[in-house]
Design an enzyme around this catalytic site. Structure first.
Site, mmCIF file in Angstrom:
data_model
loop_
_atom_site.group_PDB
_atom_site.id
_atom_site.type_symbol
_atom_site.label_atom_id
_atom_site.label_comp_id
_atom_site.label_asym_id
_atom_site.label_seq_id
_atom_site.Cartn_x
_atom_site.Cartn_y
_atom_site.Cartn_z
ATOM 1 N N ARG A 98 0.994 -1.386 0.031
ATOM 2 C CA ARG A 98 0.071 -0.030 0.086
ATOM 3 C C ARG A 98 0.878 1.094 -0.092
ATOM 4 N NH1 ARG A 98 -5.370 1.246 3.629
ATOM 5 N NH2 ARG A 98 -6.017 -0.225 1.860
ATOM 6 N N HIS A 112 -7.075 0.884 -6.762
ATOM 7 C CA HIS A 112 -7.322 -0.025 -5.460
ATOM 8 C C HIS A 112 -8.056 -1.429 -6.023
ATOM 9 C CE1 HIS A 112 -7.526 -1.430 -1.518
ATOM 10 N NE2 HIS A 112 -8.415 -0.724 -1.044
ATOM 11 N N GLN A 169 -9.985 -3.939 -4.014
ATOM 12 C CA GLN A 169 -11.312 -3.427 -3.592
ATOM 13 C C GLN A 169 -12.196 -3.622 -4.672
ATOM 14 O OE1 GLN A 169 -11.939 -1.729 -0.530
ATOM 15 N NE2 GLN A 169 -13.924 -2.416 -1.300
ATOM 16 N N ASP A 196 -17.263 7.203 -1.701
ATOM 17 C CA ASP A 196 -15.958 6.905 -0.848
ATOM 18 C C ASP A 196 -15.586 8.255 -0.020
ATOM 19 O OD1 ASP A 196 -13.425 6.085 0.326
ATOM 20 O OD2 ASP A 196 -12.394 6.090 -1.930
ATOM 21 N N CYS A 246 -16.393 1.499 0.264
ATOM 22 C CA CYS A 246 -15.164 0.458 0.407
ATOM 23 C C CYS A 246 -14.829 0.498 1.976
ATOM 24 C CB CYS A 246 -14.089 1.122 -0.481
ATOM 25 S SG CYS A 246 -13.627 2.906 -0.168
ATOM 26 N N ARG A 282 -13.635 -8.791 0.467
ATOM 27 C CA ARG A 282 -12.314 -8.690 0.357
ATOM 28 C C ARG A 282 -11.325 -9.813 0.579
ATOM 29 N NH1 ARG A 282 -10.016 -3.431 0.960
ATOM 30 N NH2 ARG A 282 -8.199 -4.509 0.158
HETATM 31 N N1 CP Z 1 -11.194 -0.469 2.166
HETATM 32 C C1 CP Z 1 -9.816 -0.605 2.611
HETATM 33 O O1 CP Z 1 -9.009 -0.981 1.864
HETATM 34 O O2 CP Z 1 -9.798 -0.663 4.135
HETATM 35 P P1 CP Z 1 -8.379 -0.515 4.817
HETATM 36 O O3 CP Z 1 -7.943 1.110 4.251
HETATM 37 O O4 CP Z 1 -9.041 -0.588 6.265
HETATM 38 O O5 CP Z 1 -7.560 -1.546 4.173
HETATM 39 N N1 NVA Z 2 -9.790 6.517 -1.107
HETATM 40 C C1 NVA Z 2 -9.483 6.105 0.046
HETATM 41 C C2 NVA Z 2 -9.620 4.634 0.006
HETATM 42 C C3 NVA Z 2 -9.493 4.052 1.366
HETATM 43 C C4 NVA Z 2 -9.734 2.646 1.493
HETATM 44 C C5 NVA Z 2 -8.233 6.396 0.389
HETATM 45 O O1 NVA Z 2 -7.152 6.192 -0.492
HETATM 46 O O2 NVA Z 2 -7.871 7.030 1.569
#
Ligand code: CP
Ligand code: NVA
Length: 313
Positions: A109, A136, A139, A231, A270, A299
């Site tokens: 990430r 993502h 997701q 989101d 999400c 997920r």
């Molecule tokens: N939706 C998602 O990726 O959640 P987290 O940020 O908790 O991993």
């Molecule tokens: N768009 C959000 C998604 C989190 C799962 C972010 O990047 O923070």
């Protein structure tokens, strides 16, 4: 061939369909009993080890990947945002070369998508995108597993409207819509549209799948949707813009008024949600419409399908 999973723009309708089918298979398997053969082997013949490299916080991504590796008889190695210092303590290329000598795969990430590309180029092991600034993909795979479980319009998911920022989640979702023949609407304020490269990729895929894309600043255009998705307005790393964004996005809140104009629609998010901002409590907690916790559960199964492919020959 190394099976990375960096962006949905690299998938075809068939490869994405296969991932969805395998996700559904792993869902049944986890619930009813995993097949004996469901084991991912790593180097030396032991269970595979997946490094989980995080530059940002996580609940779902971390825990679902850890559990996926557990179900497959392997293990996950969590590397927290403060440990590795990707790009600050050490160049991504060097981190990649080192991790690739220890582990069998990397889930990362990151802030910058280019860092994922470096990890993939230099590690020699499969790399999975657990969220970057532009995609993502794990997701969106879970999202479409959820959509097809609730869709009355097989094979396509009907009309899916994303309300809010044309961000990482939106990009992966819109490409998944294109891959599955789903009609996708983005509805948000001027200046926050999805990237033009994503709009172009949508149209390329849609030549085959016949998906339709609408981009609009008019919130009333969300009416008649089969699925409504939102989101956060300020993603991780954009906290300084939160105030400004609250102002710009206010009109695009997924609330009872928006829901009323799409009778029968299901609601996705999400998570994590900023309740009272992009979505109201009354919508996210409405058991007749909200499928967000099933979506979160999915997920796990989606990532099992991604891992199965990543660790295949
Ligand atoms: N939706 C998602 O990726 O959640 P987290 O940020 O908790 O991993
Ligand atoms: N768009 C959000 C998604 C989190 C799962 C972010 O990047 O923070």
């Amino acid at each position: 061939m190394t099976h990375h999973f960096l962006a949905l723009t690299g998938e075809t309708p068939d490869s994405f369909r296969l991932l969805l089918d395998r996700s559904a298979f792993w869902k049944r398997s986890v619930r009813e009993g995993m097949p004996e053969s469901a084991r991912l082997s790593g180097r030396g013949g032991g269970g595979a080890v997946l490094a989980l490299l995080f530059q940002k916080p996580s609940t779902r991504t971390r825990v679902s990947f850890e559990m996926a590796m557990h179900h497959f008889g392997g293990r996950a190695l969590y590397l927290s945002p403060s440990e590795v210092g990707l790009g600050s303590r050490e160049a991504p290329e060097d981190v990649a070369r080192v991790l690739g000598r220890y582990v069998d795969g990397i889930m990362a990430r990151v802030f910058q998508h280019d860092d994922l590309i470096s990890l993939a180029r230099f590690s020699g092991v499969p790399v999975i995108n657990g969220l970057s600034d532009i995609e993502h993909p794990c997701q969106a795979l879970a999202d479409f597993l959820t959509i097809f479980e609730h869709s009355t319009k097989e094979p396509a998911g009907g009309t899916l409207t994303f309300l809010g920022d044309g961000n990482n989640v939106c990009h992966s979702l819109m490409i998944a819509a294109a891959l599955t023949g789903t009609h996708f609407r983005w509805c948000g304020p001027k200046g926050y549209e999805p990237l033009s490269d994503y709009v172009d990729r949508f149209q390329e895929i849609a030549e085959e799948t016949k998906s339709r894309l609408e981009l609009t600043n008019d919130v009333s255009a969300a009416a008649g949707s089969d699925f409504l998705y939102t989101d956060v307005w300020a993603s991780m790393g954009q906290e300084d813009e939160a105030e400004k964004r609250r102002e710009r996005f206010r009109r695009y809140q997924l609330n009872e008024d928006v829901l009323e104009k799409s009778p029968g629609a299901r609601v996705l998010h999400c998570l994590p949600a900023h309740r009272g901002e992009e979505i109201t409590d009354g919508v996210i907690d409405n058991p007749n419409v909200s499928v967000v916790f099933e979506q979160a559960e999915n997920r796990l199964y989606a990532q099992m399908a991604v891992l199965e492919r990543a660790f295949s020959e």
